[in-house]
Scaffold this active site. Sequence first.
Site, mmCIF file in Angstrom:
data_model
loop_
_atom_site.group_PDB
_atom_site.id
_atom_site.type_symbol
_atom_site.label_atom_id
_atom_site.label_comp_id
_atom_site.label_asym_id
_atom_site.label_seq_id
_atom_site.Cartn_x
_atom_site.Cartn_y
_atom_site.Cartn_z
ATOM 1 N N ASP A 155 -1.348 6.427 19.665
ATOM 2 C CA ASP A 155 -2.448 7.106 19.337
ATOM 3 C C ASP A 155 -2.935 8.008 20.555
ATOM 4 O O ASP A 155 -3.756 8.868 19.994
ATOM 5 C CB ASP A 155 -3.805 6.047 19.236
ATOM 6 C CG ASP A 155 -3.726 5.266 18.076
ATOM 7 O OD1 ASP A 155 -2.906 5.851 16.882
ATOM 8 O OD2 ASP A 155 -4.350 4.058 17.723
ATOM 9 N N GLU B 294 5.609 13.722 9.361
ATOM 10 C CA GLU B 294 4.535 14.664 9.198
ATOM 11 C C GLU B 294 5.061 16.045 8.989
ATOM 12 O O GLU B 294 4.325 17.024 8.164
ATOM 13 C CB GLU B 294 3.540 14.678 10.204
ATOM 14 C CG GLU B 294 2.845 13.305 10.316
ATOM 15 C CD GLU B 294 2.118 12.652 8.969
ATOM 16 O OE1 GLU B 294 1.858 13.845 7.976
ATOM 17 O OE2 GLU B 294 1.598 11.709 8.832
ATOM 18 N N GLY C 275 -6.507 10.261 5.373
ATOM 19 C CA GLY C 275 -5.774 9.620 4.248
ATOM 20 C C GLY C 275 -4.517 9.111 4.855
ATOM 21 O O GLY C 275 -4.059 9.324 5.746
ATOM 22 N N HIS D 242 -1.091 16.096 0.045
ATOM 23 C CA HIS D 242 -0.263 15.782 1.302
ATOM 24 C C HIS D 242 0.208 14.385 1.345
ATOM 25 O O HIS D 242 1.121 13.828 1.465
ATOM 26 C CB HIS D 242 -1.320 15.905 2.600
ATOM 27 C CG HIS D 242 -0.733 15.567 3.825
ATOM 28 N ND1 HIS D 242 0.059 16.472 4.575
ATOM 29 C CD2 HIS D 242 -0.617 14.398 4.520
ATOM 30 C CE1 HIS D 242 0.568 15.918 5.649
ATOM 31 N NE2 HIS D 242 -0.034 14.649 5.755
ATOM 32 N N GLU D 243 -0.708 13.259 0.821
ATOM 33 C CA GLU D 243 -0.381 12.170 0.711
ATOM 34 C C GLU D 243 0.670 11.731 -0.451
ATOM 35 O O GLU D 243 1.442 10.903 -0.435
ATOM 36 C CB GLU D 243 -1.814 11.330 0.546
ATOM 37 C CG GLU D 243 -2.795 11.165 1.518
ATOM 38 C CD GLU D 243 -2.206 11.251 2.707
ATOM 39 O OE1 GLU D 243 -1.344 10.443 3.232
ATOM 40 O OE2 GLU D 243 -3.023 11.860 3.784
ATOM 41 N N HIS E 112 4.022 12.389 0.979
ATOM 42 C CA HIS E 112 4.506 11.405 1.833
ATOM 43 C C HIS E 112 5.147 10.301 1.035
ATOM 44 O O HIS E 112 5.964 9.520 1.365
ATOM 45 C CB HIS E 112 3.243 10.594 2.089
ATOM 46 C CG HIS E 112 2.951 11.102 3.663
ATOM 47 N ND1 HIS E 112 3.946 11.360 4.750
ATOM 48 C CD2 HIS E 112 1.874 11.731 4.332
ATOM 49 C CE1 HIS E 112 3.515 11.780 5.796
ATOM 50 N NE2 HIS E 112 2.112 11.844 5.636
ATOM 51 N N TYR F 173 2.590 17.449 12.972
ATOM 52 C CA TYR F 173 2.347 18.173 11.402
ATOM 53 C C TYR F 173 2.712 19.396 11.731
ATOM 54 O O TYR F 173 3.463 20.088 10.764
ATOM 55 C CB TYR F 173 0.882 18.006 11.364
ATOM 56 C CG TYR F 173 0.286 16.797 11.242
ATOM 57 C CD1 TYR F 173 -0.072 16.079 9.875
ATOM 58 C CD2 TYR F 173 0.015 15.533 12.329
ATOM 59 C CE1 TYR F 173 -0.214 14.870 9.708
ATOM 60 C CE2 TYR F 173 -0.560 14.774 12.161
ATOM 61 C CZ TYR F 173 -0.692 14.090 10.725
ATOM 62 O OH TYR F 173 -1.190 12.794 10.525
ATOM 63 N N GLU G 145 -1.031 6.949 3.350
ATOM 64 C CA GLU G 145 -0.199 7.244 1.965
ATOM 65 C C GLU G 145 0.429 5.912 1.789
ATOM 66 O O GLU G 145 1.743 5.843 1.373
ATOM 67 C CB GLU G 145 1.047 7.918 2.359
ATOM 68 C CG GLU G 145 1.905 7.710 3.579
ATOM 69 C CD GLU G 145 1.420 8.103 4.791
ATOM 70 O OE1 GLU G 145 2.220 7.885 5.646
ATOM 71 O OE2 GLU G 145 0.215 8.582 5.189
#
Length: 312
Positions: free
Chosen positions: A191, A125, A76, A102-103, A106, A199, A78
């Site tokens: 990445d 996060e 997902g 969750h989104e 954000h 998180y 945001e």
Amino acid sequence: MKTSTYLVALVCGELSSLELSPRCRVWAEPGKVDLAALDFQDTEKFLSSAEKIAGIPYAWSRYDLVVLPASFPYGGMENPQLTTVTPTVLAGDKSLAGVVAHEIAHSWTGNLVTNATWQAFFLNEGWTRWFERQIRADVDASEDPAEQRRIIDFDCQMSRGHLKEDVAHFQDTGNPNFTALVPDLTGVDPDDAFSSVPYEKGSGLMHYLEHLVGSKDFLAFFQHYLRTFQNAPVTPLDFQACFEATFPATRVDFSQWFADPGYLPQEHPLDAHYIDKVTKAAQDCLALLVVVVVGKKKTNDDKGEKKNRGAS
């Protein structure tokens, strides 16, 4: 509204849409839009709950979602006014719709208040996982604070397991730096450092601070933090200074939380109600499986013995 460039998205394709509320709509391929509307029917509930918890109205006017095609099943994202979600969360029973909470979270922690650098990713996060849990508990058990705490703590317990796995992975592969909340990313592709650490270790910090000062005062601090840094980038030191100014008598070793690699420096206690229930259910299933397997083996052994007697 000011926004960061990483939050800009353009989506095109053969899409249909259904309205979920006056300010929420879901978009998807024509063959999936009905299922998406079913799974995401609580979107307005999540959004209204988030506004209540944050103490600041939703800033982006609309909250729409678009379900990505199966060829691009990336979690997902945001993006303001148009969250993109993976089609793998379309379960038909809303069981995976938590990604929407969750989104939505954000929209405040990430979009309204944004980490200044990717080293401070946990400020996006970690806060969002904490906020998401408040939203889901409020929607599922708004009149029962004890049940809300059990729901939150169950999710925390599950997430600690994921965090332990990722910490062990980075330690085993010679990258313990990536388990720090504020890792050194000099010469590193962000990445490569991506994991559950920002998180779950990040939200672990938020829950620990909440445990220290109490839920009521921590909620007030959360709202103060949003008002203080809205429409601006924020650093770990900004966050620390804000907390220390709000709670001058509370001592927290932020340097340990920010810089030290590894698992949570301190754990807040959890209500084990649902963990105990799930553990017992798993044990009961395992015991039943053993009975079935042993019974089947005995049946096969008896058949073999009869066959051998018949042959003789």
